[in-house]
Design an enzyme around this catalytic site. Structure first.
Site, PDB file in Angstrom:
ATOM      1  N   ARG A 286      -0.445  -8.161   8.900  1.00 25.83           N
ATOM      2  CA  ARG A 286      -0.973  -8.035   7.539  1.00 25.83           C
ATOM      3  C   ARG A 286      -0.354  -9.051   6.585  1.00 25.83           C
ATOM      4  O   ARG A 286      -1.018  -9.563   5.702  1.00 25.83           O
ATOM      5  CB  ARG A 286      -0.758  -6.610   7.038  1.00 25.83           C
ATOM      6  CG  ARG A 286      -1.780  -5.648   7.621  1.00 25.83           C
ATOM      7  CD  ARG A 286      -1.333  -4.201   7.618  1.00 25.83           C
ATOM      8  NE  ARG A 286      -2.383  -3.355   8.140  1.00 25.83           N
ATOM      9  CZ  ARG A 286      -2.676  -3.214   9.433  1.00 25.83           C
ATOM     10  NH1 ARG A 286      -1.980  -3.899  10.325  1.00 25.83           N
ATOM     11  NH2 ARG A 286      -3.652  -2.437   9.837  1.00 25.83           N
TER      12      ARG A 286
ATOM     13  N   ASP B  32      -6.144   4.000   1.500  1.00 21.97           N
ATOM     14  CA  ASP B  32      -6.729   2.672   1.691  1.00 21.97           C
ATOM     15  C   ASP B  32      -8.244   2.669   1.560  1.00 21.97           C
ATOM     16  O   ASP B  32      -8.901   1.716   1.958  1.00 21.97           O
ATOM     17  CB  ASP B  32      -6.338   2.112   3.068  1.00 21.97           C
ATOM     18  CG  ASP B  32      -6.832   2.997   4.209  1.00 21.97           C
ATOM     19  OD1 ASP B  32      -7.467   4.033   3.942  1.00 21.97           O
ATOM     20  OD2 ASP B  32      -6.584   2.643   5.375  1.00 21.97           O
ATOM     21  N   ASN B  33      -8.834   3.752   1.007  1.00 20.70           N
ATOM     22  CA  ASN B  33     -10.285   3.750   0.816  1.00 20.70           C
ATOM     23  C   ASN B  33     -10.653   4.544  -0.422  1.00 20.70           C
ATOM     24  O   ASN B  33      -9.944   5.460  -0.851  1.00 20.70           O
ATOM     25  CB  ASN B  33     -11.003   4.309   2.049  1.00 20.70           C
ATOM     26  CG  ASN B  33     -10.749   5.790   2.257  1.00 20.70           C
ATOM     27  OD1 ASN B  33     -11.473   6.635   1.735  1.00 20.70           O
ATOM     28  ND2 ASN B  33      -9.706   6.116   3.012  1.00 20.70           N
TER      29      ASN B  33
ATOM     30  N   CYS C  24     -31.556  -8.023   8.186  1.00 13.54           N
ATOM     31  CA  CYS C  24     -32.238  -9.191   8.742  1.00 13.54           C
ATOM     32  C   CYS C  24     -31.296 -10.393   8.811  1.00 13.54           C
ATOM     33  O   CYS C  24     -31.428 -11.247   9.690  1.00 13.54           O
ATOM     34  CB  CYS C  24     -33.484  -9.524   7.925  1.00 13.54           C
ATOM     35  SG  CYS C  24     -33.159 -10.278   6.330  1.00 13.54           S
TER      36      CYS C  24
ATOM     37  N   ALA D 268       2.534   1.908   4.165  1.00 16.12           N
ATOM     38  CA  ALA D 268       3.562   1.059   3.556  1.00 16.12           C
ATOM     39  C   ALA D 268       3.893   1.512   2.138  1.00 16.12           C
ATOM     40  O   ALA D 268       5.060   1.699   1.782  1.00 16.12           O
ATOM     41  CB  ALA D 268       3.087  -0.396   3.563  1.00 16.12           C
TER      42      ALA D 268
ATOM     43  N   VAL E 189      -6.848  15.949   4.554  1.00 14.02           N
ATOM     44  CA  VAL E 189      -7.198  16.391   3.210  1.00 14.02           C
ATOM     45  C   VAL E 189      -8.647  15.987   2.954  1.00 14.02           C
ATOM     46  O   VAL E 189      -8.948  14.819   2.680  1.00 14.02           O
ATOM     47  CB  VAL E 189      -6.262  15.756   2.158  1.00 14.02           C
ATOM     48  CG1 VAL E 189      -6.621  16.240   0.766  1.00 14.02           C
ATOM     49  CG2 VAL E 189      -4.810  16.095   2.471  1.00 14.02           C
TER      50      VAL E 189
END
Length: 929
Positions: A42, A474-475, A530, A381, A450
């Site tokens: 990372r 992270d989302n 497409c 992290a 959760v």
């Protein structure tokens, strides 16, 4: 509360990419160095291989092993420098336990040297970094010649006179030694950088250049470039761009032009009047221009400082804090004993690790922190950095009935603790590491996800028992869910995130601020179906296409296959039902897989060869058959113009390493899902060549239509209705399989794969990288290297330890403010980019109040409670609202369910029904206007 301030020299970035970059590019020898992706993946995406190689040759001298010094040591060792010398002359003291996460109580009791206590723990963080220690005196009489073997010198807890002397020595060297000095006093901090009078930064922004497609270029002086579909170019005046694949005005191709920005989607590039007229297509890429920085010494900057202003509502604060720190410097120069936290005898009769914290925030607020019940959602992290801070602050002490709950399902080895021999869930590993830092903490690890499915566990009572929720996710969707639970239970939420050198924090406080869900970022732009299927124009398209192929062939189809046979265990019964005209979902796809199922390694290789033919030759032939190169649209313009690229069919060549890699990786993956064994010898070029010699390639015949609708979505192959011809084919496939005894229990099972980007031995990334590169070559797109392919295919979020530590520290400051009940104006959201550098502190968005009528308002935080009884009907509920609040209800909902809407047929009958409310709170919102 005063906000911390960063005092920097010039525009110096604190990112390690700039801090340790030498003034010349790396040599070929450094480029050949191997980078361990299991440790650096990372960070590598943030810094780049050049900076990683440079750091791997850099040695650092770091003096001062207090809280700040050990934080710096952690970050630079994790970054991967060559060697670090840790220097300190002090012994472990009680207050070190409140700021140094590597010092333990036994170190204090044994009066161990701080550097001796810290050094082994720092060395464990990265096996590639040599860490040694020194406790020799470093003062005005020390010969500084030993510093010449270091590329960077960092001083903490040093007197100002020593800082000046060391800085002058480093500045005078050829090449100069990079010098950094840092001071922390409570919540105020100062950082000074001197990287020499000529310090060249090869990448001043850290942003990855984008390919932007061109709509038009005028033949003028100056010529104006307009981006396709008014796409923002992100350029600044003075930057340069390189043009490629421009039609008509071909003189621009491969040349660099300096730009003058006209708007967000257009810019001027100088005289184009003498060039050929622009016709179509083309794109440009921003050129990274190195920037030279000139640094001044500490002596000069103390008198005429250039400071970073993070909070523009307090522009005077940085210089005021600078003046205050100069006064402290003068005080320390005049006294033999340096300034430090009050001792146990001076402050507390008992003396403990929190003396320094009490001196900073007061005894009352310190005790409140000890009693906190905090729930941490996610502990990667950022989460581990926060837990470290919680341990040092004493948040959630067992003796004070406090607690820190941690949820995370991921496997993770904490960067703050020695890796365990057995892999554990993140929450357990993080809980153990946090308890090691502060044994007095009450830490509980959670493994239940959760989400809505676990609301019986993480229910209203659970959230009501908490004081604060902290997210390190992270989302976006997970953040939105946790935010909704915090709002409904009126609990503060502290959110943060990083992306490379960038970071942000957001503070959500009940009745003061808006929530995370109060604003919505633009949705992530999806690649049209497409485009992926037929008209890729950039490397991201080919990588996503390859990843989709992996998911379809090796994940979804095997899973669907297994599910079908688990539902329909007997092939004979399935055949009877299909012959009787019954439509079974997924039957056509399942029967195709059954009929084409390989049983030997040689068949897997043959399937891989046919896939190559289909993906990289026949697809191109089909497109060119449907749309020849001279095809024109209704307006007369060419069909094949930017961003559309005409494909070139690829002829298979086993001698081509990319072709060979695709065949081998694809065959391995098919062998994996069909449980077919193979040996290392089977993977050799000789063995593959022998097998392919017997593979017959059917003659190509154009057939299928090509989708060009960019709004079309990827179809669900399983749920698509079958044609009568497909149903007959499915029956035929099954009849043949039964007749030839190919329907065995083993053949009714497949082994779906799970994409794993970090295991190079499984062949997953081999397939994605080779397939993406071949498709890129087919469309004349420059292929990406394996590292970039891995980042895009694996959706890896770039990260460095410095950005992670920064957001965790900012969140800890806001947590103290929330616990202390500070007013709205004291809270700060933050955005920073360490690569530029920029730090911006802003007030959170104030909670929006909506007027119902007269003086009645409501906000997202309001819960209006109505108490019922056993025979409480919906009509009784509405009457209670009228009587208590004077509001006429027009609609009653619960969650997404409409309980009463007058215009809906039959809803009036519900008014007499009895409802069991189970002490639930009803949120009266805009439905009651």
């Amino acid at each position: 509360m005063t906000d911390s301030v960063c005092f920097s020299n010039q525009e110096a970035s604190l990112s390690l990419r700039h801090l340790l970059s030498p003034p010349s590019p790396p040599t070929m020898a450094t480029d050949s160095m191997e980078i361990d992706d299991s440790l650096y993946s990372r960070q590598r995406y943030v810094l780049g291989d050049s900076a990683m190689h440079q750091m791997a040759q850099s040695s650092v001298f770091l003096s001062g092993m207090g809280g700040m010094g050990v934080e710096i040591a952690k970050n630079i060792v994790l970054a991967g420098v060559k060697a670090v010398t840790l220097h300190d002359t002090k012994q472990c003291e009680t207050w070190d336990l409140g700021s140094n996460f590597f010092i333990r109580k036994e170190d204090v009791l044994s009066q161990r040297r701080r550097v001796e206590a810290v050094c082994p723990h720092v060395a464990e963080l990265n096996p590639y970094v040599h860490v040694d220690m020194s406790f020799s005196a470093l003062d005005d009489n020390t010969d500084l010649g030993f510093l010449r073997r270091y590329q960077c010198v960092i001083l903490t807890e040093a007197r100002l006179s020593l800082q000046k002397r060391v800085n002058e020595f480093c500045h005078s060297q050829q090449p100069p030694i990079r010098f950094i000095s840092c001071d922390v006093y409570g919540i105020c901090a100062r950082v000074f950088c001197d990287f020499g009078e000529e310090f060249e930064v090869f990448d001043p922004t850290g942003e990855e250049p984008k390919e932007v497609f061109i709509q038009s270029i005028t033949q003028d002086n100056p010529g104006m470039v307009t981006c396709m579909d008014n796409q923002p170019h992100g350029l600044q005046t003075g930057q340069s761009v390189v043009f490629r694949e421009v039609g008509g005005m071909v003189e621009l191709n491969g040349t660099s032009r300096q730009v003058s920005v006209l708007s967000s989607h257009s810019f001027a590039i100088g005289d184009t009047s003498q060039l050929q007229p622009y016709t179509h297509g083309g794109f440009f890429v921003m050129v990274k221009t190195p920037k030279m920085y000139r640094f001044e010494t500490l002596e000069r900057q103390l008198c005429e400082p250039r400071v970073l202003t993070p909070d523009f509502s307090k522009p005077e604060a940085p210089l005021q804090i600078h003046a205050g720190m100069l006064a402290l410097d003068t005080f320390q120069e005049q006294h033999i004993k340096p300034l430090q936290p009050l001792s146990a005898e001076e402050f507390s009769p008992r003396g403990d690790r929190y003396d320094g914290l009490r001196a900073c925030i007061g005894d009352s607020l310190c005790l409140q922190l000890h009693k906190l019940r905090v729930f941490m959602v996610g502990c990667g992290a950022i989460g581990c950095e926060m837990l470290k801070n919680f341990a040092l602050l004493g948040i959630g002490l067992a003796k004070s009935s406090g607690e820190v709950g941690i949820y995370s399902l991921c496997i993770y080895l904490s960067v703050h603790h020695r890796p365990r021999p057995h892999r554990k869930a993140t929450s357990y590993t993080a809980a153990e590491a946090t308890h090691d830092i502060n044994p007095d903490l009450q830490v509980e690890a959670h493994l239940n996800k959760v989400c809505p499915a676990t609301e019986n566990i993480y229910n209203d009572s659970f959230y009501s028992s908490l004081n604060i929720v902290v997210t390190a996710l992270d989302n976006v969707e997970a953040r939105r869910y946790v935010d909704s639970r915090c709002v409904s239970n009126q609990r503060p939420l502290l959110d943060s995130g990083t992306m490379g050198t960038k970071g942000h924090t957001e503070i959500i406080v009940p009745n003061l601020t808006e929530s995370y869900n109060s604003h919505r970022d633009p949705p992530e732009e999806e690649i049209p179906f497409c485009t992926l299927k037929s008209f890729p124009s950039v490397i991201e398209h080919t990588i996503q296409w390859a990843r989709d192929k992996f998911e379809s062939a090796f994940v979804h189809k095997p899973s669907m296959y297994n599910s079908f046979w688990q539902t329909h265990s007997s092939a004979e019964v399935v055949l009877q039902r299909m012959q009787a005209g019954e439509s079974l979902e997924g039957s056509f796809q399942v029967m195709k897989l059954l009929s084409r199922q390989p049983t030997q390694w040689e068949q897997c290789v043959a399937v891989a060869r046919l896939k190559f033919e289909k993906y990289f030759k026949r697809k191109a032939l089909q497109l060119l058959h449907s749309f020849p190169l001279d095809t024109r649209l209704k307006d007369g313009s060419l069909f094949w113009q930017s961003p559309k690229r005409p494909p070139t069919p690829l002829e298979f060549d086993l001698k081509d390493s990319l072709h060979f890699a695709f065949i081998v990786s694809t065959a391995r993956l098919f062998a994996g899902i069909y449980n077919i064994p193979y040996s290392e010898r089977d993977l050799s070029e000789e063995a593959i060549t022998r097998i392919l010699a017997d593979v017959k390639i059917p003659e190509y015949r154009p057939s299928e239509k090509v989708k060009t609708d960019e709004t079309a979505r990827k179809p669900d192959q399983i749920k698509m209705p079958l044609s009568s011809e497909e149903e007959r084919d499915a029956i035929t496939h099954l009849e043949q399989a039964i007749a030839t005894d190919r329907v065995t229990p083993e053949r009714l099972r497949m082994s779906p794969l799970q994409f794993e980007k970090d295991d190079d031995s499984n062949g997953h990334m081999d397939f994605v990288a080779s397939a993406s590169s071949l498709r890129a070559i087919m469309y004349s797109i420059e292929p990406a290297d394996r590292l970039k392919t891995k980042r895009i295919a694996g959706k890896i979020i770039p990260a460095i330890a410095t950005a992670t530590a920064a957001v965790a520290g900012l969140v800890a400051l806001e947590l103290i403010k929330v616990v202390g009940g500070f007013g709205f104006e004291s809270h700060k959201n933050c955005f920073f980019n360490l690569a530029i550098p920029v730090v911006v502190l802003t007030e959170p968005a104030a909670v929006k109040q909506t007027l119902i009528r007269n003086n009645i308002y409501y906000t997202i935080w309001d819960c209006w409670t109505v108490f019922g009884h056993e025979d409480f009907t919906l009509s009784d509920f509405m009457n209670a609202v009228r009587e208590k609040y004077g509001i006429e209800p027009t609609m009653v909902v619960h969650g997404v369910k409409m309980l009463y809407v007058p215009v809906m047929p039959g809803h009036s009958k519900r008014l007499k029904l009895t409802y069991v409310f189970s002490s639930k709170l009803f949120l009266i919102s805009s439905f009651f206007l």
